[in-house]
Scaffold this active site. Structure first.
Site, PDB file in Angstrom:
ATOM      1  N   GLU A  35       2.946  11.673   4.396  1.00 61.70           N
ATOM      2  CA  GLU A  35       3.711  10.413   4.474  1.00 61.70           C
ATOM      3  C   GLU A  35       2.893   9.391   3.692  1.00 61.70           C
ATOM      4  O   GLU A  35       1.844   8.956   4.160  1.00 61.70           O
ATOM      5  CB  GLU A  35       3.881   9.978   5.931  1.00 61.70           C
ATOM      6  CG  GLU A  35       4.641  10.960   6.806  1.00 61.70           C
ATOM      7  CD  GLU A  35       6.123  11.027   6.500  1.00 61.70           C
ATOM      8  OE1 GLU A  35       6.642  10.126   5.805  1.00 61.70           O
ATOM      9  OE2 GLU A  35       6.766  11.988   6.943  1.00 61.70           O
ATOM     10  N   LYS A  91      -7.894  12.361  13.149  1.00 61.90           N
ATOM     11  CA  LYS A  91      -8.928  11.639  12.393  1.00 61.90           C
ATOM     12  C   LYS A  91      -8.315  10.298  12.054  1.00 61.90           C
ATOM     13  O   LYS A  91      -7.566  10.162  11.090  1.00 61.90           O
ATOM     14  CB  LYS A  91      -9.261  12.422  11.117  1.00 61.90           C
ATOM     15  CG  LYS A  91     -10.660  12.216  10.562  1.00 61.90           C
ATOM     16  CD  LYS A  91     -11.034  10.788  10.252  1.00 61.90           C
ATOM     17  CE  LYS A  91     -10.646  10.338   8.862  1.00 61.90           C
ATOM     18  NZ  LYS A  91     -10.869   8.914   8.633  1.00 61.90           N
ATOM     19  N   GLU A 138       2.253  -0.411  -5.338  1.00 61.11           N
ATOM     20  CA  GLU A 138       2.305  -0.839  -3.935  1.00 61.11           C
ATOM     21  C   GLU A 138       1.356  -2.034  -3.741  1.00 61.11           C
ATOM     22  O   GLU A 138       0.223  -2.012  -4.219  1.00 61.11           O
ATOM     23  CB  GLU A 138       1.867   0.317  -3.026  1.00 61.11           C
ATOM     24  CG  GLU A 138       2.041   0.010  -1.556  1.00 61.11           C
ATOM     25  CD  GLU A 138       1.674   1.200  -0.657  1.00 61.11           C
ATOM     26  OE1 GLU A 138       0.583   1.769  -0.835  1.00 61.11           O
ATOM     27  OE2 GLU A 138       2.489   1.547   0.217  1.00 61.11           O
ATOM     28  N   CYS A 192       4.334   0.737   5.334  1.00 61.36           N
ATOM     29  CA  CYS A 192       4.735   1.584   4.197  1.00 61.36           C
ATOM     30  C   CYS A 192       6.169   1.282   3.788  1.00 61.36           C
ATOM     31  O   CYS A 192       6.509   1.387   2.613  1.00 61.36           O
ATOM     32  CB  CYS A 192       4.565   3.050   4.559  1.00 61.36           C
ATOM     33  SG  CYS A 192       5.354   3.509   6.105  1.00 61.36           S
TER      34      CYS A 192
HETATM   35  P1  NAD Z   1      -6.039   6.151   2.695  1.00 65.03           P
HETATM   36  O1  NAD Z   1      -5.355   7.213   1.908  1.00 65.03           O
HETATM   37  O2  NAD Z   1      -7.126   5.401   2.059  1.00 65.03           O
HETATM   38  O3  NAD Z   1      -6.670   6.768   4.030  1.00 65.03           O
HETATM   39  C1  NAD Z   1      -5.880   7.439   4.986  1.00 65.03           C
HETATM   40  C2  NAD Z   1      -6.768   8.347   5.816  1.00 65.03           C
HETATM   41  O4  NAD Z   1      -7.273   9.389   5.008  1.00 65.03           O
HETATM   42  C3  NAD Z   1      -7.986   7.644   6.411  1.00 65.03           C
HETATM   43  O5  NAD Z   1      -8.166   8.122   7.730  1.00 65.03           O
HETATM   44  C4  NAD Z   1      -9.109   8.105   5.511  1.00 65.03           C
HETATM   45  O6  NAD Z   1     -10.383   8.106   6.130  1.00 65.03           O
HETATM   46  C5  NAD Z   1      -8.667   9.520   5.191  1.00 65.03           C
HETATM   47  N1  NAD Z   1      -9.219  10.105   3.975  1.00 65.03           N
HETATM   48  C6  NAD Z   1      -9.667   9.482   2.853  1.00 65.03           C
HETATM   49  N2  NAD Z   1     -10.045  10.390   1.933  1.00 65.03           N
HETATM   50  C7  NAD Z   1      -9.841  11.608   2.474  1.00 65.03           C
HETATM   51  C8  NAD Z   1     -10.021  12.943   2.007  1.00 65.03           C
HETATM   52  N3  NAD Z   1     -10.481  13.210   0.792  1.00 65.03           N
HETATM   53  N4  NAD Z   1      -9.684  13.960   2.827  1.00 65.03           N
HETATM   54  C9  NAD Z   1      -9.182  13.716   4.061  1.00 65.03           C
HETATM   55  N5  NAD Z   1      -8.988  12.489   4.555  1.00 65.03           N
HETATM   56  C10 NAD Z   1      -9.321  11.440   3.777  1.00 65.03           C
HETATM   57  O7  NAD Z   1      -4.873   5.193   3.220  1.00 65.03           O
HETATM   58  P2  NAD Z   1      -5.019   3.798   4.002  1.00 65.03           P
HETATM   59  O8  NAD Z   1      -5.518   2.781   3.034  1.00 65.03           O
HETATM   60  O9  NAD Z   1      -5.749   4.018   5.269  1.00 65.03           O
HETATM   61  O10 NAD Z   1      -3.505   3.479   4.402  1.00 65.03           O
HETATM   62  C11 NAD Z   1      -2.632   2.729   3.617  1.00 65.03           C
HETATM   63  C12 NAD Z   1      -1.650   3.643   2.911  1.00 65.03           C
HETATM   64  O11 NAD Z   1      -0.934   4.416   3.865  1.00 65.03           O
HETATM   65  C13 NAD Z   1      -0.592   2.886   2.124  1.00 65.03           C
HETATM   66  O12 NAD Z   1      -0.422   3.486   0.867  1.00 65.03           O
HETATM   67  C14 NAD Z   1       0.673   3.075   2.967  1.00 65.03           C
HETATM   68  O13 NAD Z   1       1.868   2.988   2.241  1.00 65.03           O
HETATM   69  C15 NAD Z   1       0.448   4.433   3.532  1.00 65.03           C
HETATM   70  N6  NAD Z   1       1.258   4.642   4.733  1.00 65.03           N
HETATM   71  C16 NAD Z   1       2.345   5.475   4.651  1.00 65.03           C
HETATM   72  C17 NAD Z   1       3.159   5.657   5.759  1.00 65.03           C
HETATM   73  C18 NAD Z   1       4.370   6.553   5.712  1.00 65.03           C
HETATM   74  O14 NAD Z   1       4.910   6.872   6.760  1.00 65.03           O
HETATM   75  N7  NAD Z   1       4.819   6.998   4.543  1.00 65.03           N
HETATM   76  C19 NAD Z   1       2.866   4.991   6.953  1.00 65.03           C
HETATM   77  C20 NAD Z   1       1.758   4.151   6.997  1.00 65.03           C
HETATM   78  C21 NAD Z   1       0.958   3.989   5.882  1.00 65.03           C
END
Ligand code: NAD
Length: 497
Positions: free
Chosen positions: A233, A161, A365, A267
């Site tokens: 992550e 997804k 962040e 991240c």
């Molecule tokens: P997000 O949490 O808003 O969304 C991530 C994914 O989750 C999307 O595909 C979204 O549609 C889905 N999602 C949202 N609500 C959900 C739910 N209730 N159930 C299941 N899926 C759901 O994150 P984002 O804004 O897309 O990404 C940015 C974040 O990701 C930043 O905080 C960044 O630090 C983090 N990130 C972490 C790593 C790592 O390896 N630790 C790597 C890349 C990004």
């Protein structure tokens, strides 16, 4: 079925429409995955590795098209897509094809326990079945598709997804795997928003989630209700520490590159810097000069831009809010500080000084091209402030005294720390990469990065059949004496210790 518009962040143009899948469609994908998974598992490591190597070749053959897709949907520069996405993906196909059989080989175990004397003991890794991978928008190839590779190599079927903001790369990888001969249904893409992700978590056998800490927490609760494993992550606020004996040129180059590459939307970006007072002015001057030389703009043409667009529109407001909060509390913006007028989601590379931990820019962040730099009296203050965070993803220390740098690294509470470098730990897939504190649960890469897509099964084989076993009725006085002797022996050993 409704659909989702995908926009190019660099131009604002609508570049595609993708389906917004509901719960019923997700259920159909999971059922399909369950049908094909046993055959995929039976194909074995060699069969799966052959296909992975074909996919590696496909990715390299089609790299310009993949980069173009990533640039179009994220707004990042050609180089950001090349170095941190295509290079990662190409390496990952080969790495997991080669290492999966080693990491998931049966392990023979020996035991000093009398009760299993003479028996064969082993642990094997069995794929969990159907894995749901949910990804963010900042690295559609590396952080979304990247985790599908070890999950597939372990023998699972995968449903990805991707973020609703950047679904196109995941769909392109479906084309890649289809053309390379992967069985239909072992990798499927469920485009949609958060609700689609929720529906997926309700049905799969394990969730691999990359995204914000807030969403990660929801996934953990949902996974706990179903008692399925999840790996998370999450977000970070990585500190950089510059000690007084650091090579300041190297430290300044790293500070600028690792805070601004991918427009700071990584991240493990450097999100805040702590610099010892004696070298603070020189470090700030070097960073400011280097930031002033950065070229920003749509980066689709190689060699034309250093910092691309922001990918997700709300990020621009979040950066503005953090800057306003910092300035209201006494910070000074010495470079950048504004979103750029005109088309596209561009925020100027920004440097902040006179900052402290009352400001969100130092504790929350940011995920943007910003670098707040704080002067500290000494190393102790730097370490204390580096650890003053709910996050613990990465970190970096700059010093010419390498042993000392390593000692400081050990005192930083995060999943990884680089000395005289940052972020490069991510490229070595042998190294576990995961977050401490609220930055995550579990890790990707290394043995754990594929074993998490499996369940460990212990097998004990009794090879000889004595007439009298210790575990056999009736309970006899002879048995009681033998076990009593064993306990006495353990008791004696305990006393000697
Ligand atoms: P997000 O949490 O808003 O969304 C991530 C994914 O989750 C999307 O595909 C979204 O549609 C889905 N999602 C949202 N609500 C959900 C739910 N209730 N159930 C299941 N899926 C759901 O994150 P984002 O804004 O897309 O990404 C940015 C974040 O990701 C930043 O905080 C960044 O630090 C983090 N990130 C972490 C790593 C790592 O390896 N630790 C790597 C890349 C990004």
């Amino acid at each position: 079925m409704t659909s989702i518009e995908v926009q190019s962040p660099a131009t604002g143009e609508v570049i595609a429409q993708v389906p917004d899948l509901g719960a019923d469609e997700v259920r159909a994908l999971v059922e399909r995955a369950r049908q094909v998974q046993p055959g995929w598992e039976r194909l074995g490591f060699d069969g799966r590795a052959r296909l992975m190597l074909r996919a590696q070749k496909w990715l390299l053959d089609h790299r310009e098209r993949v980069i173009e897709t990533i640039v179009a949907e994220t707004g990042k520069t050609y180089e950001d897509a090349q170095i941190a996405e295509v290079a990662y993906g190409a390496h990952a196909f080969g790495f997991w094809a080669k290492q999966a059989p080693r990491y998931l080989a049966d392990e023979k175990v020996s035991s000093a326990q009398l009760f299993v004397k003479g028996k064969k003991l082993l642990v094997r890794w069995r794929p969990l079945g159907v894995i749901g991978v949910i990804g963010p928008w900042n690295y559609p190839l590396t952080n979304s598709f990247g985790d599908c590779i070890p999950a597939l190599m372990a023998g699972n079927a995968v449903i990805l997804k991707p973020s609703e903001v950047t679904p196109l790369t995941s769909m392109l990888m479906a084309e890649c795997l289809r053309e390379c001969g992967f069985p239909e249904g072992v990798y499927q893409v469920a485009t949609g928003r958060g609700e689609t992700g929720r529906a997926l978590v309700d049905l799969v056998d394990m969730v691999m989630f990359t995204g914000s800490t807030a969403t990660g927490r929801k996934i953990a609760v949902q996974a706990a209700e179903r008692l399925i494993p999840c790996a998370l992550e999450l977000g970070g606020k990585d500190p950089m520490i510059v000690l007084r004996d650091a090579d300041l040129e190297r430290a300044a180059n790293a500070a600028v590159y690792y805070s601004m590459q991918n427009s700071g939307q990584t991240c493990i970006s450097i999100e805040r810097a702590y610099v010892e007072a004696p070298v603070y002015d020189e470090f700030v001057a070097k960073v400011t000069a280097k930031v002033a030389a950065l070229r920003q703009g749509p980066g689709g043409v190689p060699g034309t831009a250093d910092v691309g667009a922001m990918t997700f529109p709300p990020q621009l407001e979040l950066i503005e809010e953090q800057l306003a909060d910092a300035v209201a509390k006494g910070a000074t913006v010495i470079a950048g500080g504004h979103r750029r007028e005109g088309a596209g989601l561009f925020f100027e590379p920004t440097v902040l000084v006179d900052v402290d931990h009352t400001m969100d820019a130092m504790t929350q962040e940011t995920f943007g091209p910003t670098l707040p730099i704080m002067k500290v009296a000494d190393e102790e203050e730097a370490i204390r402030l580096a650890n003053d965070s709910i996050y613990g993803l990465g970190g970096s220390v700059f010093t010419k005294d390498l042993d000392h740098g390593e000692a400081v690294a050990r005192r930083i509470h995060s999943g990884a720390v680089c000395v005289n470098d940052a972020m490069v730990n991510y490229t070595a897939l042998e190294l576990p990469m995961g977050g401490a504190k609220q930055s995550g649960l579990g890790a990707r890469h290394g043995a754990g990065g594929i074993r998490k897509f499996c369940e460990a099964q212990t097998i004990v084989v009794s090879r000889n059949f004595p007439k009298r076993d210790l575990h056999m009725f009736p309970n006899t006085a002879a048995n009681t004496r033998r076990i009593g002797k064993l306990l006495q022996l353990l008791h004696g050993r305990g006393k000697r210790r």
